[in-house]
Design an enzyme around this catalytic site. Structure first.
Site, PDB file in Angstrom:
ATOM      1  N   ARG A  67       0.861  -1.179   0.000  1.00  0.00           N
ATOM      2  CA  ARG A  67       0.000   0.000   0.000  1.00  0.00           C
ATOM      3  C   ARG A  67       0.898   1.230   0.000  1.00  0.00           C
ATOM      4  NH1 ARG A  67      -1.220   2.573   4.577  1.00  0.00           N
ATOM      5  NH2 ARG A  67      -1.266   0.729   5.912  1.00  0.00           N
TER       6      ARG A  67
ATOM      7  N   HIS B 178      -3.500   4.227   4.932  1.00  0.00           N
ATOM      8  CA  HIS B 178      -4.597   3.267   5.083  1.00  0.00           C
ATOM      9  C   HIS B 178      -5.923   3.906   4.693  1.00  0.00           C
ATOM     10  CE1 HIS B 178      -7.085   0.100   6.838  1.00  0.00           C
ATOM     11  NE2 HIS B 178      -7.773   1.057   7.441  1.00  0.00           N
TER      12      HIS B 178
ATOM     13  N   TYR C 130       4.384   5.328  11.291  1.00  0.00           N
ATOM     14  CA  TYR C 130       4.710   3.939  11.598  1.00  0.00           C
ATOM     15  C   TYR C 130       5.591   3.243  10.562  1.00  0.00           C
ATOM     16  CZ  TYR C 130       0.509   3.387   8.633  1.00  0.00           C
ATOM     17  OH  TYR C 130      -0.413   3.473   7.624  1.00  0.00           O
TER      18      TYR C 130
END
Length: 307
Positions: A217, A221, A230
């Site tokens: 990805r 998100h 992160y």
């Protein structure tokens, strides 16, 4: 793949401009989605998506204004026709579409049409109990269903290695006595071939297949997420070098790519204009299809919505 990429970019822009309340980007996963959906026989197969499968919708020829209207919150799972398009309504429940696909596959087995279901989910969803129950049920009855896991490396902010025991979703298939395949999810032809083989297996009575498409990805998100909190820029740059769209374009003549860009730009304009023109739906529609026979309380609420 290019249409999916450009519409995905436009959807993010529309969210930032206040035209869409929220959106789940799929940049980087085009090959996994388009390659698998392109292998389907739309006269008899059926796909069950989650909330990040725009590429599958594009490959299946779904009305994209109707599909993206889901992100406007204007209707139950989008305003496209699931039966005609062979794409079930968008399912925002993590892993929620997987049991539905297994139920449809049971019906396909009973009616003898030779149809195969394909259900999309992520590496994070593979840890859901519903997914394991669906795998077991499908394996016991040898149902014609493909469990298509897009392992994009991150379950929101949790890396796959911290939430997928054993390190592989495909390897879990052995525990259910069914076929498991891991494929390069950024290679559209490899995905197409793996899905085609799984479809043949399902039609021939060979039972379910788990396909784990290893992809990434490239964006957040969702439009409310900040992946910089992160994961590292180094990781993102490394995967950007494996961009599935650029990889596919490298094998095509420049004029073909230019034509595809022009076509994608035209589709983007049409989809944007169509979404903006959709407008608000009547509030009473929120009560439609909740129950086959509406309860008195629901009917009272519906009447109150017209006051």
């Amino acid at each position: 793949m290019l249409v999916a990429r450009r519409i995905d970019e436009e959807a993010i822009a529309m969210q930032r401009q206040g035209e869409l309340p929220g959106y789940a980007p799929m940049k980087g996963q085009e090959a996994a989605q388009v390659g698998s959906a392109a292998a389907l026989d739309l006269t008899r197969d059926f796909a069950f998506p989650n909330y990040r499968d725009l590429g599958a919708a594009v490959a299946m020829g779904v009305d994209l204004v109707g599909y993206l209207s889901t992100h406007l919150g204007t209707w139950h799972g989008g305003m496209y026709d699931p039966q005609a398009s062979r794409l079930a309504p968008v399912n925002a429940v993590v892993g929620g579409a997987v049991p539905h696909a297994v139920g449809w596959a049971m019906g396909a087995r009973l009616d003898g049409t030779g149809g195969v279901a394909i259900t999309y989910f992520g590496d994070g969803a593979s840890s859901q109990g519903d997914v394991h129950e669906a795998l077991n049920f499908a394996a016991v009855y040898r149902l014609p269903v493909i469990f298509f896991c897009q392992n994009n490396g991150w379950a929101i902010s949790v890396p796959a290695e911290r939430q997928v025991a054993g390190g592989s979703v495909a390897a879990r298939a052995a525990g259910y006595g069914i076929e498991g395949v891991r494929v390069d999810g950024n290679d559209v032809l490899a995905v197409f071939e793996a899905t085609s083989e799984a479809l043949c297996r399902g039609r021939d009575g060979g039972g379910p297949t788990v396909i784990e498409a290893m992809t990434y990805r490239m964006g957040p998100h969702s439009t409310s997420d900040d992946p910089g909190r992160y994961r590292t820029l180094e990781e993102e740059r490394e995967w950007a070098e494996r961009d599935p769209v650029a990889r596919a374009a490298a094998n095509l003549p420049a004029e073909v790519v230019a034509e595809a860009e022009a076509h994608a730009a035209q589709v983007v304009r049409q989809v944007r204009e169509g979404l903006i023109a959709t407008g608000e739906r009547p509030a009473g529609e929120l009560f439609s299809f909740v129950y086959r026979e509406p309860t008195k309380a629901l009917l009272d609420q519906q009447r109150g919505s017209h006051v």
